[in-house]
Design a protein around this motif. Structure first.
Motif, PDB file in Angstrom:
ATOM      1  N   ALA A  22      19.227  64.061 140.070  1.00 26.89           N
ATOM      2  CA  ALA A  22      18.822  64.444 138.437  1.00 26.89           C
ATOM      3  C   ALA A  22      16.874  64.623 138.883  1.00 26.89           C
ATOM      4  O   ALA A  22      16.900  65.508 139.248  1.00 26.89           O
ATOM      5  CB  ALA A  22      19.081  64.358 137.657  1.00 26.89           C
ATOM      6  N   VAL A  23      16.847  63.008 138.678  1.00 24.26           N
ATOM      7  CA  VAL A  23      15.238  63.351 138.750  1.00 24.26           C
ATOM      8  C   VAL A  23      15.085  63.692 140.598  1.00 24.26           C
ATOM      9  O   VAL A  23      13.608  64.570 140.616  1.00 24.26           O
ATOM     10  CB  VAL A  23      15.109  61.594 139.308  1.00 24.26           C
ATOM     11  N   GLN A  24      16.162  63.446 141.410  1.00 22.45           N
ATOM     12  CA  GLN A  24      15.339  64.456 142.426  1.00 22.45           C
ATOM     13  C   GLN A  24      15.079  65.777 142.659  1.00 22.45           C
ATOM     14  O   GLN A  24      14.102  66.765 143.122  1.00 22.45           O
ATOM     15  CB  GLN A  24      16.349  64.379 143.752  1.00 22.45           C
ATOM     16  N   SER A  25      16.403  66.018 142.369  1.00 21.35           N
ATOM     17  CA  SER A  25      16.151  67.539 142.027  1.00 21.35           C
ATOM     18  C   SER A  25      14.852  68.501 140.791  1.00 21.35           C
ATOM     19  O   SER A  25      14.171  69.092 141.212  1.00 21.35           O
ATOM     20  CB  SER A  25      17.264  68.717 140.876  1.00 21.35           C
ATOM     21  N   LEU A  26      14.534  67.420 139.665  1.00 18.85           N
ATOM     22  CA  LEU A  26      13.058  67.538 139.306  1.00 18.85           C
ATOM     23  C   LEU A  26      12.148  67.521 140.097  1.00 18.85           C
ATOM     24  O   LEU A  26      10.884  68.353 140.239  1.00 18.85           O
ATOM     25  CB  LEU A  26      12.850  66.435 137.619  1.00 18.85           C
ATOM     26  N   LEU A  27      12.317  66.693 141.436  1.00 19.81           N
ATOM     27  CA  LEU A  27      10.521  66.831 141.957  1.00 19.81           C
ATOM     28  C   LEU A  27      11.060  67.765 142.576  1.00 19.81           C
ATOM     29  O   LEU A  27       9.530  67.560 143.880  1.00 19.81           O
ATOM     30  CB  LEU A  27      10.530  64.853 142.545  1.00 19.81           C
ATOM     31  N   GLY A  28      11.555  68.309 143.018  1.00 23.76           N
ATOM     32  CA  GLY A  28      11.929  68.723 144.062  1.00 23.76           C
ATOM     33  C   GLY A  28      12.457  69.101 145.561  1.00 23.76           C
ATOM     34  O   GLY A  28      12.057  70.056 146.430  1.00 23.76           O
TER      35      GLY A  28
END
Length: 164
Positions: A22-28
């Protein structure tokens, strides 16, 4: 990771895999792709003719985009210096075909093996036929019981609860 091998950790993870993703997704950042695991036909089956070490394989792509598979010695025999290079898959397959063509099976052994394979085939066929007959009989028995049950229900001799 040590010497190219991954070992599971003994500690509790600070965050879950889902939280990390989820964090990786938020960071693009793109989702982690699973590592491609190649399975090569001859690895684990052949050894280096010079040093006896295992043979490994790898795929390579040249500048024009053509893919090639190469086999080579792992050179992991201690105290032995192996000077063997790589061999392309096509050349290795030709060598294997040549080696197989040199193998001859004695007529006596061939006849013996065929005789025993026929016996095994006959026994397996009989066993399969027995299983088929047993399954067919069980199927017919269940079908008769279901028909009788439906008949009782249609004639009003069973309640809904009894039928269920």
């Amino acid at each position: 990771m040590r010497n190219g091998e991954s070992y599971p950790g003994a500690h509790e993870p600070m965050i879950s895999t889902d939280e990390f993703d989820a964090v990786q997704s938020l960071l693009g950042r793109p989702a982690r792709l699973p590592q491609k695991k190649h399975e090569f036909a001859f690895t684990g089956l052949i050894r280096c003719g010079e040093c006896g070490a295992a043979i490994t394989a790898e795929d390579q792509v040249n500048r024009q985009g053509h893919r090639y598979t190469y086999y080579r010695c792992t050179k992991r025999k201690r105290g032995v210096t192996c000077k063997q290079g790589f061999v392309r898959l096509q050349v290795l397959e030709e060598q294997i075909v040549e080696a197989l063509e040199r193998i001859r099976v004695a007529d006596d052994f061939r006849d013996w093996a065929l005789k025993h394979l026929r016996v095994i085939h006959y026994d397996e066929t009989k066993a399969r036929q027995a299983v088929d007959r047993s399954l067919s009989a069980a199927h017919n028995d269940v079908k008769k019981r279901m028909d009788a049950l439906v008949d009782l229900k249609l004639r009003g001799l069973l309640t809904d609860e009894e039928y269920a």
